[in-house]
Design a protein around this motif. Sequence first.
Motif, short mmCIF file in Angstrom:
data_model
loop_
_atom_site.label_atom_id
_atom_site.label_comp_id
_atom_site.label_asym_id
_atom_site.label_seq_id
_atom_site.Cartn_x
_atom_site.Cartn_y
_atom_site.Cartn_z
N LEU A 33 0.82 -1.20 0.00
CA LEU A 33 0.00 0.00 0.00
C LEU A 33 0.87 1.26 0.00
O LEU A 33 0.64 2.18 -0.79
N LEU A 34 1.87 1.30 0.87
CA LEU A 34 2.75 2.47 0.95
C LEU A 34 3.52 2.68 -0.35
O LEU A 34 3.63 3.81 -0.83
N VAL A 35 4.02 1.62 -0.93
CA VAL A 35 4.75 1.74 -2.20
C VAL A 35 3.84 2.33 -3.28
O VAL A 35 4.23 3.24 -4.02
N TYR A 36 2.61 1.83 -3.36
CA TYR A 36 1.67 2.34 -4.36
C TYR A 36 1.33 3.81 -4.10
O TYR A 36 1.27 4.61 -5.03
N GLN A 49 -8.55 0.97 -7.06
CA GLN A 49 -7.15 0.97 -7.47
C GLN A 49 -6.26 0.45 -6.34
O GLN A 49 -5.34 -0.35 -6.57
N LEU A 50 -6.52 0.94 -5.13
CA LEU A 50 -5.70 0.54 -3.99
C LEU A 50 -5.89 -0.93 -3.65
O LEU A 50 -4.92 -1.64 -3.36
N ILE A 51 -7.13 -1.40 -3.71
CA ILE A 51 -7.40 -2.82 -3.42
C ILE A 51 -6.69 -3.71 -4.43
O ILE A 51 -6.04 -4.70 -4.07
N ILE A 52 -6.75 -3.36 -5.69
CA ILE A 52 -6.07 -4.15 -6.73
C ILE A 52 -4.56 -4.13 -6.53
O ILE A 52 -3.89 -5.16 -6.66
N THR A 61 -12.50 -10.42 -3.92
CA THR A 61 -13.09 -10.89 -2.66
C THR A 61 -12.88 -9.92 -1.50
O THR A 61 -13.32 -10.18 -0.39
N ILE A 62 -12.22 -8.82 -1.77
CA ILE A 62 -11.89 -7.85 -0.72
C ILE A 62 -12.94 -6.75 -0.68
O ILE A 62 -13.37 -6.24 -1.70
N VAL A 63 -13.33 -6.36 0.53
CA VAL A 63 -14.32 -5.29 0.71
C VAL A 63 -13.62 -4.03 1.21
O VAL A 63 -12.47 -4.07 1.65
N ASP A 64 -14.33 -2.91 1.13
CA ASP A 64 -13.77 -1.63 1.54
C ASP A 64 -13.26 -1.65 2.97
O ASP A 64 -12.28 -0.97 3.31
N LEU A 67 -9.61 -2.50 3.25
CA LEU A 67 -8.74 -1.37 2.88
C LEU A 67 -8.72 -0.33 4.00
O LEU A 67 -7.66 0.18 4.36
N THR A 68 -9.88 -0.04 4.56
CA THR A 68 -9.96 0.94 5.65
C THR A 68 -9.09 0.52 6.82
O THR A 68 -8.38 1.34 7.40
N GLN A 69 -9.14 -0.75 7.17
CA GLN A 69 -8.33 -1.28 8.28
C GLN A 69 -6.84 -1.18 7.95
O GLN A 69 -6.03 -0.80 8.80
N LEU A 70 -6.46 -1.49 6.72
CA LEU A 70 -5.06 -1.41 6.31
C LEU A 70 -4.57 0.04 6.33
O LEU A 70 -3.45 0.32 6.79
N ILE A 71 -5.40 0.97 5.86
CA ILE A 71 -5.05 2.40 5.90
C ILE A 71 -4.85 2.83 7.35
O ILE A 71 -3.90 3.56 7.67
N TYR A 72 -5.74 2.39 8.24
CA TYR A 72 -5.64 2.72 9.67
C TYR A 72 -4.29 2.26 10.23
O TYR A 72 -3.60 3.01 10.93
N LYS A 73 -3.91 1.02 9.94
CA LYS A 73 -2.66 0.48 10.46
C LYS A 73 -1.46 1.25 9.91
O LYS A 73 -0.53 1.56 10.66
#
Length: 183
Positions: A33-36, A49-52, A61-64, A67-73
């Motif tokens: 995520l950070l690299v992208y 875009q971020l999920i892909i 199979t991934i839901v928003d 992504l929200t949890q990953l952004i939080y971390k």
Amino acid sequence: MIVIGENTYFEESMNSLVRGDITIKISEKEKKLLVYLLKNQGNELSKEQLIISVWGERSSTIVDANLTQLIYKLRRNLTAIGVLERIKTIPRIGYIYIPPQKNCETAINFSEYNGSNLNFGFNLQKRACSKILVMTILFIPFIVVFGIVFYENRYHIKESADMFTPVMKQGMAIIDSILKKRK
């Protein structure tokens, strides 16, 4: 190493964020995520875009919420090394990574000032070039000078007020009572 802030780096090969002696390990997904985000600094990125970019073939199979949890971390880890407010949410669209400001990178963080064991308890992170801070810095001396001049001349002002309306007298009485309470 990729510079992500003042004296702050992202070590891609080691999945770590580094600032001085502090090193924080991040997960593989946080790294992707950070690299992208870093490759697309300043560009609005949709959630899709971020999920892909992070989950690749599994993205269907991934839901928003994932992504929200990953952004939080990632935000939590960036904050832990002093990189604040870089990942901005664009409501109902996605996210944008704000690149570091060249002239405004230095943080003014009064809550961390320990020169005389002072702890002001407020943070002006990344606001060194903001109009609000500049106006505040210019306005404070004006208020101090005005206060000193007013305090020194309050009796002359009160005498002049006698020539004006009773409302003016009431105002001066209020000001005098406030000054007496402060003594």
